[in-house]
Design a protein around this motif. Sequence first.
Motif, PDB file in Angstrom:
ATOM      1  N   ASN A  35       0.821  -1.219   0.000  1.00 15.47           N
ATOM      2  CA  ASN A  35       0.000   0.000   0.000  1.00 15.47           C
ATOM      3  C   ASN A  35       0.848   1.259   0.000  1.00 15.47           C
ATOM      4  N   LEU A  36       2.016   1.232   0.627  1.00  8.97           N
ATOM      5  CA  LEU A  36       2.914   2.374   0.500  1.00  8.97           C
ATOM      6  C   LEU A  36       3.283   2.600  -0.963  1.00  8.97           C
ATOM      7  N   PHE A  37       3.523   1.501  -1.669  1.00  8.00           N
ATOM      8  CA  PHE A  37       3.850   1.625  -3.092  1.00  8.00           C
ATOM      9  C   PHE A  37       2.700   2.275  -3.848  1.00  8.00           C
ATOM     10  N   ASP A  38       1.487   1.796  -3.609  1.00  5.59           N
ATOM     11  CA  ASP A  38       0.331   2.338  -4.335  1.00  5.59           C
ATOM     12  C   ASP A  38       0.002   3.762  -3.914  1.00  5.59           C
ATOM     13  N   ILE A  39       0.120   4.067  -2.629  1.00  5.35           N
ATOM     14  CA  ILE A  39      -0.101   5.440  -2.170  1.00  5.35           C
ATOM     15  C   ILE A  39       0.867   6.377  -2.873  1.00  5.35           C
ATOM     16  N   ASN A  40       2.123   5.965  -2.949  1.00  2.19           N
ATOM     17  CA  ASN A  40       3.143   6.784  -3.591  1.00  2.19           C
ATOM     18  C   ASN A  40       2.881   6.937  -5.086  1.00  2.19           C
ATOM     19  N   ALA A  41       2.314   5.921  -5.702  1.00  2.00           N
ATOM     20  CA  ALA A  41       2.055   5.961  -7.144  1.00  2.00           C
ATOM     21  C   ALA A  41       0.785   6.716  -7.494  1.00  2.00           C
ATOM     22  N   ARG A  42      -0.210   6.712  -6.592  1.00  2.00           N
ATOM     23  CA  ARG A  42      -1.543   7.189  -6.962  1.00  2.00           C
ATOM     24  C   ARG A  42      -2.013   8.441  -6.211  1.00  2.00           C
ATOM     25  N   TYR A  43      -1.627   8.576  -4.925  1.00  2.00           N
ATOM     26  CA  TYR A  43      -2.320   9.550  -4.095  1.00  2.00           C
ATOM     27  C   TYR A  43      -1.434  10.585  -3.407  1.00  2.00           C
ATOM     28  N   ALA A  44      -0.220  10.237  -3.072  1.00  2.00           N
ATOM     29  CA  ALA A  44       0.594  11.082  -2.203  1.00  2.00           C
ATOM     30  C   ALA A  44       2.071  10.888  -2.512  1.00  2.00           C
ATOM     31  N   ASP A  45       2.900  11.723  -1.913  1.00  2.00           N
ATOM     32  CA  ASP A  45       4.348  11.529  -1.969  1.00  2.00           C
ATOM     33  C   ASP A  45       4.782  10.822  -0.694  1.00  2.00           C
ATOM     34  N   VAL A  46       5.321   9.616  -0.824  1.00  2.00           N
ATOM     35  CA  VAL A  46       5.874   8.898   0.317  1.00  2.00           C
ATOM     36  C   VAL A  46       7.346   9.276   0.435  1.00  2.00           C
TER      37      VAL A  46
END
Length: 230
Positions: free
Chosen positions: A195-206
């Motif tokens: 989910n960190l990967f997907d959050i970074n790809a889709r929604y936010a900057d990780v």
Amino acid sequence: MTAVQTHGLGNRDLLDQYLAAGFAGRVGWGERVAVLVIDMAGAWTRPDEMIGANLDGVLDNIRRLLEVVRERDDIPVVFTTMAYDETYSDLPLVTRLKTPHSERMIRGSERVRLVPELDRRPHEALIEKPRASAFFNTNLLSILVAQRIDTVIVVGCSTSGCIRSTCESALDYGFRAIVPAEAVGDRSASAHEANLFDINARYADVLPIDEVIDHLGRRPRTGTAVTTGG
């Protein structure tokens, strides 16, 4: 035979595929920042709870972040928890069927209280949210709009649920979202990484927590934040 791809922030092949497809752009930092501390309460932070996990490392990093933020007067902090009436009058049947643990999230109980180590201050808002996203059916949007916030730093738990959902809502409402990787956690290591990967790809900057803290330390002040009450 097609090789199975492992999801993670270090998955170069999948990241390259996402970049080629137009995913994983950078939202960057805006002009006015707030911190959203998601669900760091008993039910999620105690390993003996039904959906709990050891989040001591996450808690330590959130406290590091809050220490820097609280030295300033221009970055509001908003905490969330989930809580329902003991009669379940505000807890729909479908939610109870899908997530039976929600029946234990009784308003006023130890399970829904923030962990004391966060040392919430009287002027730092506390929001009870009925669903995963901190924005759904709460006054969070009003709080952020009133203070002209355009960037939210999202920390807490769980990465695969409330963190992801809050970041998705933040994007939907036009906010830049920053997620310090070491300041979010999940009861499942694989779910956390995927989910960190997907959050970074889709929604936010990780970003690494040290990079976030360094940015806040160097960031010019933007004026005193409006207090939101206790």
